[in-house]
Design a protein around this motif. Structure first.
Motif, short mmCIF file in Angstrom:
data_model
loop_
_atom_site.label_atom_id
_atom_site.label_comp_id
_atom_site.label_asym_id
_atom_site.label_seq_id
_atom_site.Cartn_x
_atom_site.Cartn_y
_atom_site.Cartn_z
N GLY A 64 0.85 -1.16 0.06
CA GLY A 64 0.01 -0.14 -0.06
C GLY A 64 0.70 1.22 -0.10
O GLY A 64 0.49 2.38 -0.52
N LEU A 65 1.99 1.24 0.40
CA LEU A 65 2.73 2.43 0.43
C LEU A 65 2.86 3.08 -0.96
O LEU A 65 3.07 4.13 -1.29
N ALA A 66 3.35 2.20 -1.98
CA ALA A 66 3.74 2.48 -3.26
C ALA A 66 2.40 3.40 -4.06
O ALA A 66 2.72 4.26 -4.61
N SER A 67 1.21 3.01 -3.82
CA SER A 67 0.23 3.64 -4.22
C SER A 67 -0.29 4.81 -3.54
O SER A 67 -1.04 5.80 -4.41
N GLU A 242 2.43 12.42 4.66
CA GLU A 242 1.48 11.37 4.89
C GLU A 242 2.14 10.07 4.78
O GLU A 242 2.07 9.15 5.83
N VAL A 243 2.81 9.89 3.56
CA VAL A 243 3.35 8.46 3.68
C VAL A 243 4.48 8.23 4.29
O VAL A 243 4.76 7.06 4.80
N THR A 244 5.11 9.09 4.96
CA THR A 244 6.40 8.90 5.68
C THR A 244 5.69 8.56 7.05
O THR A 244 6.35 7.53 7.83
N VAL A 245 4.57 9.13 7.75
CA VAL A 245 4.03 8.64 8.84
C VAL A 245 3.64 6.92 8.54
O VAL A 245 3.80 6.24 9.59
N LEU A 246 3.13 6.75 7.36
CA LEU A 246 2.56 5.36 6.94
C LEU A 246 3.97 4.42 6.95
O LEU A 246 3.79 3.18 7.61
N CYS A 247 4.95 4.80 6.70
CA CYS A 247 6.29 3.88 6.65
C CYS A 247 6.72 3.73 8.05
O CYS A 247 6.94 2.54 8.47
N VAL A 449 -3.99 11.18 7.62
CA VAL A 449 -3.71 9.71 8.01
C VAL A 449 -3.64 9.76 9.36
O VAL A 449 -3.05 8.99 10.18
N GLY A 450 -4.55 10.53 10.18
CA GLY A 450 -4.52 10.65 11.69
C GLY A 450 -4.13 11.69 12.49
O GLY A 450 -4.45 12.14 13.41
N ASN A 458 0.43 4.19 19.13
CA ASN A 458 0.16 4.73 18.02
C ASN A 458 0.42 5.58 17.42
O ASN A 458 -0.03 6.99 17.45
N PRO A 459 1.53 5.44 16.73
CA PRO A 459 2.50 6.76 16.25
C PRO A 459 1.73 7.37 15.11
O PRO A 459 1.01 6.88 14.34
#
Length: 459
Positions: A64-67, A242-247, A449-450, A458-459
């Protein structure tokens, strides 16, 4: 300008973190969250039967990160032309002859020339923009000064502009004299503005080539063009943060006790790469190592009583992310004292976020976080400024720090990163970047993303 009231009532603080049934008494408030997190840990330990050795990174770890940023688009040519036109008008109004930059953030902003597309060397390649009057309209003229043997490569750069010209200098010529000769048709009288981050030997060379002209760093009117982000820039900053948090969250799910800081650095790099980010970086610190904000240089193994600090980022179409999370694992045994530290840092971050509004001094935002921490026993343990600007550079102006009269404007983007650092004991930092919207309010780039971290789990 009427001062903006940045004071925050106890009621606002309580409403941010707890329900109306929780007492406003600060000690009870801290105890409530400490007990709540301990109860959560116990519950998750009860549910988790897997052995520590079962933790491993599999092929689906970064699903999911790539998308997430797959629809993101680079800044288009029309926006570059608008930037050049705004710059040309400032030059014309100020009576300045030209603006000169070498590959880097400013050349990227005005001419799509980054250090990645043209590496700096002792042979200068220069972007020159100067104003011209055509049919009563101020237009931007763009010239690239290039080493002669590199001219073909320079012409392959995607430099936006109308009729971009290229002027080359031979190895036995002075590049600065050649640059000034390219401007000779202007009958140079006004100052020449240069990128404030330009290397000194280039500034010195330009000044010697034009002894009767003042060569000076670009003034505030120019630097503010980059400081106030467009919607396209904000969209890129939003997605990359956003995606950095997801990582970071994806890495948390793969961690285990006994893993080393270096192993986690590899994991976060893999996650950021899967997300499509370039020029990736990460700081990973366990336990007391995080008491030094930028690390101790050791390679500590993760223990059950250790907090984990990950500060990470990368580029998406030249725009930066910068996110820090301090967190724990499901099976961690974090002390109540350290848990209380974590929530006090979160409070400081939220107070600063509330204080950050259009028209407020940047120093007042730093003060909102610092006063909270100083007033609750942490004086001297928040050792750095609250934040920095972010955009084409990871650290750029303006800065959220004491001792400055800089005023926050719409479109400004900053990091908000308070921390507590007690050497030999613990270090905690929470960082989210935000921008000032058209309404003058602060909005976290990570909101989609929160937003802020919700708890140490829950980071």
């Amino acid at each position: 300008m009427k001062p903006v009231d940045t004071s925050v009532s106890r009621k606002e603080i309580a409403q941010t973190f707890v329900t109306s049934k929780v007492t406003r008494n600060l000690l009870e408030w801290r105890l409530f969250f400490s007990l709540a997190i301990c109860a959560t840990i116990f519950y998750l330990q009860f549910l988790t039967n897997a052995s520590l050795k079962s933790h491993s990174v599999d092929n689906d770890s970064w699903t999911g990160l790539a998308s997430h940023c797959s629809d993101a688009q680079p800044i288009d040519g029309s926006e570059f032309l608008q930037r050049q036109e705004k710059l040309a008008k400032i030059l014309y109004d100020n009576g300045a002859s030209a603006y000169i930059a070498e590959p880097g953030a400013n050349a990227q902003y005005f001419g799509n020339i980054s250090k990645a597309t043209w590496r700096l060397s002792e042979r200068p390649l220069l972007l020159m923009i100067f104003p011209a009057l055509e049919e009563a309209n101020i237009v931007a003229k763009v010239t690239i000064i290039t080493p002669a043997f590199e001219e073909t490569r320079a012409r392959h750069l995607s430099v936006p502009g109308f009729d971009v010209s290229y002027v080359s200098w031979a190895e036995d010529e002075d590049p600065y004299t050649v640059a000034l000769h390219a401007l000779s048709a202007l009958e140079i009288e006004g100052p020449i503005y240069v990128d404030g981050m330009m290397r000194y030997f280039i500034v010195d060379g330009l000044q010697k080539a034009a002894p009767g002209v003042r060569v000076m760093s670009a003034p505030l009117e120019v630097t503010q063009l980059r400081e106030r982000k467009s919607q396209a820039e904000l969209d890129l900053l939003r997605c990359v943060n956003e995606v950095t948090v997801l990582c970071i969250r994806a890495v948390q799910a793969q961690m285990f006790f006994g893993i080393r800081e270096s192993q986690v650095r590899v994991m976060i790099d893999e996650a950021l790469a899967a997300a499509g980010l370039t020029e990736r970086w990460a700081l990973v610190l366990f336990g007391e190592n995080a008491a030094l904000p930028h690390g101790s240089g050791s390679d500590r193994e993760l223990g059950k009583s250790d907090f984990i600090l990950i500060d990470a980022g990368g580029l998406l179409y030249e725009y930066n992310s910068d996110v820090t999370r301090t967190f724990m694992l499901h099976e961690s045994s974090i002390s109540l004292e350290h848990t209380r530290f974590w929530y006090d840092v979160l409070t400081a971050q939220t107070l600063a976020h509330i204080a950050a509004r259009e028209g407020v001094k940047t120093s007042a935002v730093d003060k909102a976080a610092r006063d909270w921490l100083d007033g609750h026993g942490y004086k001297g343990y928040f050792t750095h400024r609250l934040g920095h600007g972010i955009g084409l550079e990871d650290h750029e102006g303006p800065y959220l720090r004491g001792g400055t009269d800089d005023i926050i404007r719409t479109g400004n983007a900053f990091s908000n990163e308070p921390g507590i650092y007690i050497e030999g004991k613990v270090g905690i930092r929470l960082e989210d970047c935000f921008y000032i919207d058209e309404g003058g309010n602060a909005v976290f780039f990570t909101r989609g993303v929160g937003g802020q971290a919700r708890s140490p789990l829950n980071p």
